[in-house]
Design an enzyme around this catalytic site. Structure first.
Site, PDB file in Angstrom:
ATOM      1  N   ASP A  38       0.839  -1.197   0.000  1.00 51.26           N
ATOM      2  CA  ASP A  38       0.000   0.000   0.000  1.00 51.26           C
ATOM      3  C   ASP A  38       0.871   1.243   0.000  1.00 51.26           C
ATOM      4  O   ASP A  38       2.027   1.209   0.466  1.00 51.26           O
ATOM      5  CB  ASP A  38      -0.913   0.015   1.233  1.00 51.26           C
ATOM      6  CG  ASP A  38      -2.002  -1.052   1.162  1.00 51.26           C
ATOM      7  OD1 ASP A  38      -2.257  -1.539   0.039  1.00 51.26           O
ATOM      8  OD2 ASP A  38      -2.577  -1.381   2.210  1.00 51.26           O
ATOM      9  N   ASP A  80      -6.472   0.738  10.002  1.00 53.68           N
ATOM     10  CA  ASP A  80      -5.187   1.388  10.228  1.00 53.68           C
ATOM     11  C   ASP A  80      -5.421   2.847  10.619  1.00 53.68           C
ATOM     12  O   ASP A  80      -6.562   3.305  10.702  1.00 53.68           O
ATOM     13  CB  ASP A  80      -4.270   1.268   9.001  1.00 53.68           C
ATOM     14  CG  ASP A  80      -4.845   1.934   7.750  1.00 53.68           C
ATOM     15  OD1 ASP A  80      -5.745   2.785   7.866  1.00 53.68           O
ATOM     16  OD2 ASP A  80      -4.395   1.596   6.642  1.00 53.68           O
ATOM     17  N   ARG A 172      -3.107  -5.239   9.049  1.00 59.06           N
ATOM     18  CA  ARG A 172      -4.170  -4.385   9.589  1.00 59.06           C
ATOM     19  C   ARG A 172      -5.202  -5.220  10.330  1.00 59.06           C
ATOM     20  O   ARG A 172      -5.639  -4.880  11.439  1.00 59.06           O
ATOM     21  CB  ARG A 172      -4.865  -3.626   8.454  1.00 59.06           C
ATOM     22  CG  ARG A 172      -4.049  -2.543   7.807  1.00 59.06           C
ATOM     23  CD  ARG A 172      -4.856  -1.872   6.710  1.00 59.06           C
ATOM     24  NE  ARG A 172      -4.868  -2.630   5.471  1.00 59.06           N
ATOM     25  CZ  ARG A 172      -5.868  -2.621   4.598  1.00 59.06           C
ATOM     26  NH1 ARG A 172      -6.965  -1.928   4.855  1.00 59.06           N
ATOM     27  NH2 ARG A 172      -5.790  -3.298   3.478  1.00 59.06           N
TER      28      ARG A 172
END
Length: 289
Positions: A38, A80, A172
């Site tokens: 990410d 997150d 996460r």
């Protein structure tokens, strides 16, 4: 140009951004990554260059290692610190002994429900597409394997963890699930991938280092040969067979093959990976010339 790059991805860049940067630096079109990160995640991004892209699926299937921050007290819609807070607990800290006990429970194979904001597909659409439209869907659990989880630092309201896990494990979600198990709620803060398929962050290179090496004809300092990552038996073929192999044809009379998949060398050159097509016949499966 064929090989693997262990790139240190910075935060703020997508994996596609890194691939584009490598294409530009090396002036080569055939570049791909083996497992995305990410934009808000830093660390090891495995990049395949040239015909090494044929090995990307193998590289993606490897185990991963992460260092992640677990923050107690709140859960978010993205699991997150970039998400919107969805719940807050009256308990914003945990005892170290309690956390260590819970971490032990997460070792081994388990079913993990992927986060709503993820690229996992359901009925041909990515989960984050449903989430952005506020469409509730029933997410399917996936088997993941937490091979090792260690508490590196503990601050009462947060903790730093090192996790070795199988492909497809969401850190996460792990942080969210640990927080739920503790009764404190929780979400992930920082995340760094420290290892992927045996490539460690301590040996990674930045894009700036890659450019310097390329500009100064020192690219061999960065490019890792495929055979150093994807390890198989090696067989050496007489040079008279070179043209037939290079044309994708079978050759016969090869009796020194012990395994079903192997590297084929001819004229002191790695031609590609080979496979047995008969008792004493082989051909090139993945051409690397």
């Amino acid at each position: 140009m064929i090989g693997i790059l262990n790139i240190l991805k910075p935060t703020g860049m997508t994996s596609h951004d890194v691939v584009s940067a490598v294409r530009k630096i090396l002036n080569i079109k055939k570049v791909g990554h083996a497992g995305t990160l990410d934009p808000n995640v830093a660390g090891v991004l495995v990049i395949c260059v040239g015909k090494a892209t044929k090995f990307s699926e193998y590289l993606m299937n490897g185990d991963k290692e992460y260092v992640c921050e677990l923050i107690f007290g709140k859960s978010t819609d993205t699991q997150d610190s970039y998400g919107i807070v969805t719940a807050e607990s009256g308990k914003h800290s945990a005892a170290r002994e309690e956390l260590e006990s819970v971490l032990e429970e997460f070792n081994g194979e388990q079913i993990q429900i992927p986060p709503a904001y993820s690229a996992v597909k359901l009925n041909g659409r990515k989960l984050y597409e449903y989430a952005r439209q506020n469409i509730a869907v029933e997410k399917q659990g996936r088997t993941v394997n937490i091979k090792d989880i260690k508490l590196l630092k503990f601050h009462g309201s947060s903790a730093l963890l090192r996790v070795k896990c199988s492909k497809g494990t969401y850190m996460r979600t792990l942080c969210n699930d640990i927080g739920n198990r503790l009764g404190t709620l929780g979400h992930m803060g920082i995340l760094i991938r420290t290892e992927s398929k045996g490539l460690h962050i301590k040996n990674s290179v930045t894009l700036q280092q890659l450019k310097f090496s390329y500009d100064n004809n020192r690219l061999d300092e960065c490019i890792i040969p495929v055979e150093d990552i994807y390890r198989m038996d090696k067989i050496y073929i007489d040079e008279k067979y070179y043209d037939r192999l290079a044309s994708g044809n079978e050759i016969s009379g090869i009796t020194n093959v012990q395994s079903d998949e192997f590297y084929v060398y001819c004229r002191d050159t790695l031609m590609g990976t080979g496979k047995k097509t008969g008792e004493n016949t082989i051909k090139i499966d993945k051409m690397l010339l």
